[in-house]
Motif scaffolding. Structure first.
Motif, short mmCIF file in Angstrom:
data_model
loop_
_atom_site.label_atom_id
_atom_site.label_comp_id
_atom_site.label_asym_id
_atom_site.label_seq_id
_atom_site.Cartn_x
_atom_site.Cartn_y
_atom_site.Cartn_z
N ALA A 26 21.83 37.22 39.63
CA ALA A 26 20.39 37.23 39.85
C ALA A 26 19.64 36.72 38.62
O ALA A 26 18.64 35.99 38.75
CB ALA A 26 19.93 38.64 40.21
N SER A 27 20.13 37.07 37.44
CA SER A 27 19.49 36.59 36.21
C SER A 27 19.61 35.09 36.08
O SER A 27 18.68 34.41 35.62
CB SER A 27 20.13 37.28 34.99
N LEU A 28 20.76 34.53 36.49
CA LEU A 28 20.92 33.09 36.47
C LEU A 28 19.96 32.41 37.44
O LEU A 28 19.28 31.44 37.08
CB LEU A 28 22.36 32.72 36.84
N ARG A 29 19.89 32.94 38.65
CA ARG A 29 19.03 32.34 39.67
C ARG A 29 17.56 32.39 39.27
O ARG A 29 16.79 31.46 39.56
CB ARG A 29 19.23 33.05 41.02
N ALA A 30 17.17 33.46 38.59
CA ALA A 30 15.78 33.63 38.19
C ALA A 30 15.45 32.89 36.90
O ALA A 30 14.28 32.84 36.49
CB ALA A 30 15.46 35.11 38.02
N GLY A 31 16.45 32.31 36.27
CA GLY A 31 16.22 31.59 35.03
C GLY A 31 16.05 32.48 33.82
O GLY A 31 15.63 32.02 32.76
N ARG A 32 16.41 33.77 33.95
CA ARG A 32 16.27 34.67 32.80
C ARG A 32 17.32 34.40 31.75
O ARG A 32 17.13 34.70 30.56
CB ARG A 32 16.36 36.13 33.27
N VAL A 33 18.45 33.86 32.17
CA VAL A 33 19.50 33.46 31.23
C VAL A 33 19.94 32.04 31.59
O VAL A 33 19.78 31.59 32.72
CB VAL A 33 20.72 34.42 31.27
N LYS A 34 20.53 31.39 30.60
CA LYS A 34 20.93 30.00 30.80
C LYS A 34 22.35 29.89 31.34
O LYS A 34 22.63 29.09 32.23
CB LYS A 34 20.81 29.23 29.49
N SER A 35 23.26 30.68 30.77
CA SER A 35 24.66 30.51 31.14
C SER A 35 25.48 31.73 30.79
O SER A 35 25.23 32.41 29.79
CB SER A 35 25.25 29.29 30.41
N TYR A 36 26.47 31.99 31.62
CA TYR A 36 27.50 33.00 31.33
C TYR A 36 28.86 32.32 31.11
O TYR A 36 29.89 32.95 31.31
CB TYR A 36 27.59 34.02 32.46
N ALA A 37 28.83 31.07 30.74
CA ALA A 37 30.06 30.33 30.44
C ALA A 37 29.89 29.65 29.09
O ALA A 37 29.18 28.65 28.98
CB ALA A 37 30.36 29.30 31.53
N ASN A 38 30.53 30.18 28.07
CA ASN A 38 30.36 29.67 26.72
C ASN A 38 31.33 28.50 26.49
O ASN A 38 32.48 28.70 26.11
CB ASN A 38 30.61 30.78 25.70
N MET A 182 37.86 39.64 23.73
CA MET A 182 36.57 38.99 23.51
C MET A 182 36.00 38.58 24.87
O MET A 182 36.59 38.86 25.91
CB MET A 182 36.73 37.78 22.58
N HIS A 183 34.85 37.94 24.86
CA HIS A 183 34.19 37.54 26.11
C HIS A 183 33.73 36.09 26.02
O HIS A 183 33.32 35.61 24.96
CB HIS A 183 33.00 38.44 26.41
N VAL A 184 33.77 35.41 27.17
CA VAL A 184 33.33 34.03 27.26
C VAL A 184 31.99 33.93 27.98
O VAL A 184 31.52 32.85 28.31
CB VAL A 184 34.42 33.18 27.97
N THR A 185 31.36 35.10 28.19
CA THR A 185 30.10 35.20 28.95
C THR A 185 28.92 35.00 28.01
O THR A 185 28.32 35.96 27.54
CB THR A 185 30.01 36.56 29.65
N GLU A 186 28.56 33.78 27.79
CA GLU A 186 27.66 33.37 26.71
C GLU A 186 26.41 34.24 26.56
O GLU A 186 26.14 34.76 25.48
CB GLU A 186 27.23 31.91 26.94
N ALA A 187 25.64 34.43 27.62
CA ALA A 187 24.38 35.17 27.49
C ALA A 187 24.60 36.62 27.12
O ALA A 187 23.75 37.24 26.47
CB ALA A 187 23.58 35.08 28.79
N ASN A 188 25.74 37.19 27.51
CA ASN A 188 26.03 38.59 27.20
C ASN A 188 26.88 38.75 25.95
O ASN A 188 27.12 39.88 25.52
CB ASN A 188 26.77 39.24 28.38
N ALA A 189 27.34 37.66 25.40
CA ALA A 189 28.18 37.69 24.19
C ALA A 189 27.88 36.45 23.37
O ALA A 189 28.71 35.55 23.23
CB ALA A 189 29.65 37.77 24.57
N ALA A 190 26.68 36.41 22.84
CA ALA A 190 26.15 35.18 22.25
C ALA A 190 26.74 34.83 20.89
O ALA A 190 26.60 33.70 20.42
CB ALA A 190 24.63 35.28 22.14
N MET A 191 27.39 35.79 20.25
CA MET A 191 27.90 35.55 18.90
C MET A 191 29.38 35.17 18.85
O MET A 191 29.90 34.84 17.79
CB MET A 191 27.70 36.81 18.04
N THR A 192 30.06 35.22 19.99
CA THR A 192 31.51 35.02 19.99
C THR A 192 31.90 33.65 19.47
O THR A 192 32.86 33.52 18.69
CB THR A 192 32.06 35.24 21.40
N ASP A 193 31.19 32.62 19.88
CA ASP A 193 31.57 31.27 19.44
C ASP A 193 31.35 31.08 17.95
O ASP A 193 32.05 30.31 17.30
CB ASP A 193 30.83 30.20 20.25
#
Length: 219
Positions: A26-38, A182-193
């Protein structure tokens, strides 16, 4: 159920969870986040030729089929199961909605079916959302023949606001045979990369070598 591999040798497993809930969609569809794929994580792992294992939710695979194909197409990457929609398999699991016990096996089986067409190095490894499990959950999954993998090194990357603590969390605890979460879900784990290059450098300094999870658990 396993937390790590043998403490001999020098191999460690870097694992990346790919969460996806209805709320995240829902956050993706609403544009609240950009991506969950880092994709920066994939870029780095590919560039450095680093093996890794990805625990995929079915809903993440359906949302990111091209990224899933990219992961499956890399012979250094393994694919594993992280449920269909990242619901809790026990009570009191990080406020995640809970699945009834009689739906647990079907949820995991459905996820394997979603992943299967992508090919690549697929496994029967499974990780519970939030690492939350009890005897009832384990019993429910027994007929599927999965190996439940937790991990002994938790990066703490979900919702982190700085990368240095992630590096310390990994390098202070990693040992031969470790399974790093670790996580590859970019918006929820923005510092991993940002943390990952420093983690890789620290592993090299310690003489530790990333390897696919299957190799770490059986070596």
């Amino acid at each position: 159920m396993v937390d790590h591999g043998p403490r001999t040798g020098a191999k460690v497993a870097l694992t990346f969870d790919a969460d996806m809930t209805d709320g995240m969609l829902a956050s993706l569809r609403a544009g609240r986040v950009k991506s969950y794929a880092n994709l920066r994580i994939l870029d780095l792992l590919e560039r450095e030729q680093v093996p890794a294992t990805f625990f995929l939710t079915g809903k993440w695979v359906k949302r990111y089929p091209d990224v899933t194909r990219r992961i499956a197409g890399n012979p250094r990457f393994e694919l594993a199961n992280h449920t269909y929609g990242h619901a809790a398999f026990t009570a009191d699991c990080y406020d995640l909605p809970r699945l009834p016990v009689d739906e647990l096996a079907g949820d995991v089986a459905k996820t394997f079916e979603v992943i299967a067409p992508y090919g690549g190095r697929q496994t029967r490894y499974f990780r519970f959302p939030g690492l939350c499990h009890d005897a009832a959950a384990l019993d429910a999954l027994a007929p599927l023949g999965v190996t439940v993998v937790d991990g002994d090194v938790v990066s703490g990357d979900p919702f982190a606001t700085a990368w240095k603590p992630l590096v310390r969390a990994v390098l202070d605890h990693v040992r031969p045979g470790s399974v790093v979460i670790m996580h590859v879900t970019e918006a929820n784990a923005a510092m991993t990369d940002e943390a990952l290059p420093h983690i890789l450098a620290g592993l090299r300094e310690r003489g530790l070598v990333p390897a696919p999870l299957s190799e770490v658990l059986t070596t």
